[in-house]
Design an enzyme around this catalytic site. Structure first.
Site, mmCIF file in Angstrom:
data_model
loop_
_atom_site.group_PDB
_atom_site.id
_atom_site.type_symbol
_atom_site.label_atom_id
_atom_site.label_comp_id
_atom_site.label_asym_id
_atom_site.label_seq_id
_atom_site.Cartn_x
_atom_site.Cartn_y
_atom_site.Cartn_z
ATOM 1 N N SER A 80 0.892 -1.089 0.114
ATOM 2 C CA SER A 80 -0.095 -0.116 -0.049
ATOM 3 C C SER A 80 0.899 1.205 0.211
ATOM 4 O O SER A 80 0.263 2.370 -0.351
ATOM 5 C CB SER A 80 -1.001 0.309 1.009
ATOM 6 N N HIS A 95 -2.926 -3.244 -6.181
ATOM 7 C CA HIS A 95 -3.527 -2.841 -4.840
ATOM 8 C C HIS A 95 -4.859 -3.265 -4.691
ATOM 9 O O HIS A 95 -5.712 -2.369 -5.048
ATOM 10 C CB HIS A 95 -3.285 -1.397 -4.703
ATOM 11 N N GLU A 145 -6.361 -0.917 -7.653
ATOM 12 C CA GLU A 145 -5.187 0.380 -8.014
ATOM 13 C C GLU A 145 -4.198 -0.227 -8.726
ATOM 14 O O GLU A 145 -3.509 -1.060 -8.060
ATOM 15 C CB GLU A 145 -5.238 0.980 -6.824
ATOM 16 N N ASN A 164 -4.016 6.509 -1.086
ATOM 17 C CA ASN A 164 -3.819 6.806 0.300
ATOM 18 C C ASN A 164 -3.132 8.299 0.204
ATOM 19 O O ASN A 164 -3.299 9.087 1.237
ATOM 20 C CB ASN A 164 -2.584 5.830 0.839
HETATM 21 P P1 NAI Z 1 -1.059 -9.551 7.169
HETATM 22 O O1 NAI Z 1 0.073 -9.336 8.450
HETATM 23 O O2 NAI Z 1 -2.711 -9.943 7.694
HETATM 24 O O3 NAI Z 1 -0.425 -10.962 6.437
HETATM 25 C C1 NAI Z 1 0.759 -11.348 6.028
HETATM 26 C C2 NAI Z 1 0.824 -12.536 5.878
HETATM 27 O O4 NAI Z 1 2.290 -12.999 5.192
HETATM 28 C C3 NAI Z 1 0.990 -13.491 7.327
HETATM 29 O O5 NAI Z 1 0.000 -14.349 7.290
HETATM 30 C C4 NAI Z 1 2.553 -13.979 7.263
HETATM 31 O O6 NAI Z 1 2.476 -15.215 7.901
HETATM 32 C C5 NAI Z 1 2.801 -14.228 5.953
HETATM 33 N N1 NAI Z 1 4.170 -13.930 5.481
HETATM 34 C C6 NAI Z 1 5.233 -13.303 5.991
HETATM 35 N N2 NAI Z 1 6.374 -13.714 5.497
HETATM 36 C C7 NAI Z 1 6.181 -14.706 4.425
HETATM 37 C C8 NAI Z 1 6.983 -15.261 3.375
HETATM 38 N N3 NAI Z 1 8.173 -14.946 3.500
HETATM 39 N N4 NAI Z 1 6.372 -16.085 2.591
HETATM 40 C C9 NAI Z 1 5.119 -16.295 2.826
HETATM 41 N N5 NAI Z 1 4.215 -15.709 3.412
HETATM 42 C C10 NAI Z 1 4.699 -14.752 4.486
HETATM 43 O O7 NAI Z 1 -1.047 -8.461 6.481
HETATM 44 P P2 NAI Z 1 -2.064 -7.681 5.506
HETATM 45 O O8 NAI Z 1 -2.779 -6.832 6.225
HETATM 46 O O9 NAI Z 1 -2.536 -8.905 4.556
HETATM 47 O O10 NAI Z 1 -1.076 -7.010 4.361
HETATM 48 C C11 NAI Z 1 -0.326 -7.662 3.471
HETATM 49 C C12 NAI Z 1 0.099 -6.455 2.303
HETATM 50 O O11 NAI Z 1 -1.148 -5.743 1.866
HETATM 51 C C13 NAI Z 1 0.941 -5.262 2.884
HETATM 52 O O12 NAI Z 1 1.991 -5.085 2.124
HETATM 53 C C14 NAI Z 1 -0.032 -4.336 3.244
HETATM 54 O O13 NAI Z 1 0.572 -3.022 3.127
HETATM 55 C C15 NAI Z 1 -0.999 -4.429 1.803
HETATM 56 N N6 NAI Z 1 -2.178 -4.068 2.344
HETATM 57 C C16 NAI Z 1 -3.098 -4.224 3.259
HETATM 58 C C17 NAI Z 1 -4.324 -3.583 3.445
HETATM 59 C C18 NAI Z 1 -5.056 -3.979 4.659
HETATM 60 O O14 NAI Z 1 -6.287 -3.406 4.734
HETATM 61 N N7 NAI Z 1 -4.558 -4.730 5.567
HETATM 62 C C19 NAI Z 1 -4.944 -3.070 2.162
HETATM 63 C C20 NAI Z 1 -4.191 -2.964 1.034
HETATM 64 C C21 NAI Z 1 -2.766 -3.295 1.045
#
Ligand code: NAI
Length: 285
Positions: free
Chosen positions: A121, A142, A154, A192
């Site tokens: 993001s 995105h 996006e 954002n």
């Molecule tokens: P999250 O923390 O809920 O999920 C991340 C997942 O990645 C975890 O389950 C973790 O175990 C896994 N992980 C970590 N290292 C890994 C690896 N080397 N290989 C495979 N899996 C791995 O994070 P979330 O919220 O889903 O965010 C993920 C991305 O999406 C970030 O870049 C965030 O900025 C972006 N994002 C998040 C939004 C939101 O509302 N949460 C909205 C739009 C984008």
């Protein structure tokens, strides 16, 4: 290159499990790659629960649910997980070094034609693309939370993203039933960059005692037809995430208009991060 059948999603957290869900529901073969078995189990469980919710609302049939789940494969091994991919969507935590490491591994092991996409993001797509040997086939995809519900994707073009890559990913987002909007890489992209200053300004209104949080949200809901007020939305996104993104805007543009409100910094320091900690500008059970 444009014929995308196999999609690998790396990271099955909040965003990743939703992304895997929508691709599988649209007929793509999906491989979900996670770091640990417990997170993989949690992701698959979340997908099944979300499909059950759609089933109970009669948005899908039992056969749709079964077929969707059958199209989702999973692994803890990144190399194995991307070997057959036509598209890789990364959704691991928002840390540059972590993403760099994963993209280098993916770049070395995915087929040559594979498009690499990040769901970041706020991290520069151009900078992530530069960690790979295929910046022309690197793009931002995105999605928004909750992924199965939110219509927008996006699509962010890095400096070297090719027109063919952009068109492929735009077409793909449409196949998912989403509406893609394309923008060039810039701090905070469009979403954002526009949203966070509004949230920050709402926090300044609280900080300066202009109005109570409930009243600020009421003004934006009833006066501007926003479905959710900015402070409620900030709690939902996570105040730590809001602060991180404001810092990206502030550092990226060097413009004081993006300076995070001191109250936001204080709340993050106090561990009041919104929904996920039970308290932010509002309290949650
Ligand atoms: P999250 O923390 O809920 O999920 C991340 C997942 O990645 C975890 O389950 C973790 O175990 C896994 N992980 C970590 N290292 C890994 C690896 N080397 N290989 C495979 N899996 C791995 O994070 P979330 O919220 O889903 O965010 C993920 C991305 O999406 C970030 O870049 C965030 O900025 C972006 N994002 C998040 C939004 C939101 O509302 N949460 C909205 C739009 C984008």
């Amino acid at each position: 290159m444009n014929d995308i059948k196999n999609v690998s999603v790396i990271g099955g957290g909040t965003m990743g499990n939703g992304i895997a869900h929508v691709f599988a529901m649209s007929g793509f073969e999906v491989t979900l790659v996670e770091a640990k078995q417990q997170f993989l189990d949690k992701a698959l469980d979340a997908i099944e629960k979300n499909l059950d919710r759609m089933l109970s609302k009669q948005k899908i049939s039992n056969d749709d649910k079964k077929a969707t789940l059958q199209r989702i494969h999973s692994t803890l091994n990144t190399v194995e997980g991307v070997m057959k991919a036509d598209l890789v969507v990364e959704a691991i935590p928002e840390q540059f070094d972590l993403k760099k490491k994963v993209f280098q591994e993916v770049d070395e092991n995915a087929p040559k034609h594979t498009i690499l996409a990040s769901n970041t993001s706020s991290i520069s797509i151009t900078k992530l693309a530069a960690q790979t040997k295929r910046p022309d086939r690197f793009i931002g995809m995105h999605f928004f939370n909750p992924v199965p519900v939110m219509k927008l994707v996006e699509v962010i073009n890095g400096l070297e993203t090719s027109e063919e890559t952009t068109q492929t990913v735009m077409g793909l987002a449409e196949k998912l039933g989403k509406v893609p909007v394309s923008a060039d890489d810039s701090p905070g992209f469009v979403s954002n960059r526009v949203l966070m200053p509004m949230i920050n300004e709402a926090i300044f209104c609280v900080y300066e005692g202009v109005a109570e949080p409930e009243d600020i949200d009421q003004v934006m809901k009833l006066g501007m037809a926003h479905p959710m007020g900015p402070l409620r939305l900030a709690d939902f996104i996570g105040l730590d995430v809001c602060l991180d993104i404001l810092n990206v805007l502030y550092d990226g543009f060097k413009d004081p208009k993006y300076r995070p409100c001191p109250l936001l910094v204080k709340m993050v320091d106090a561990g009041k991060l919104g929904d996920k900690t039970g308290e932010g500008f509002f309290k949650y059970d």
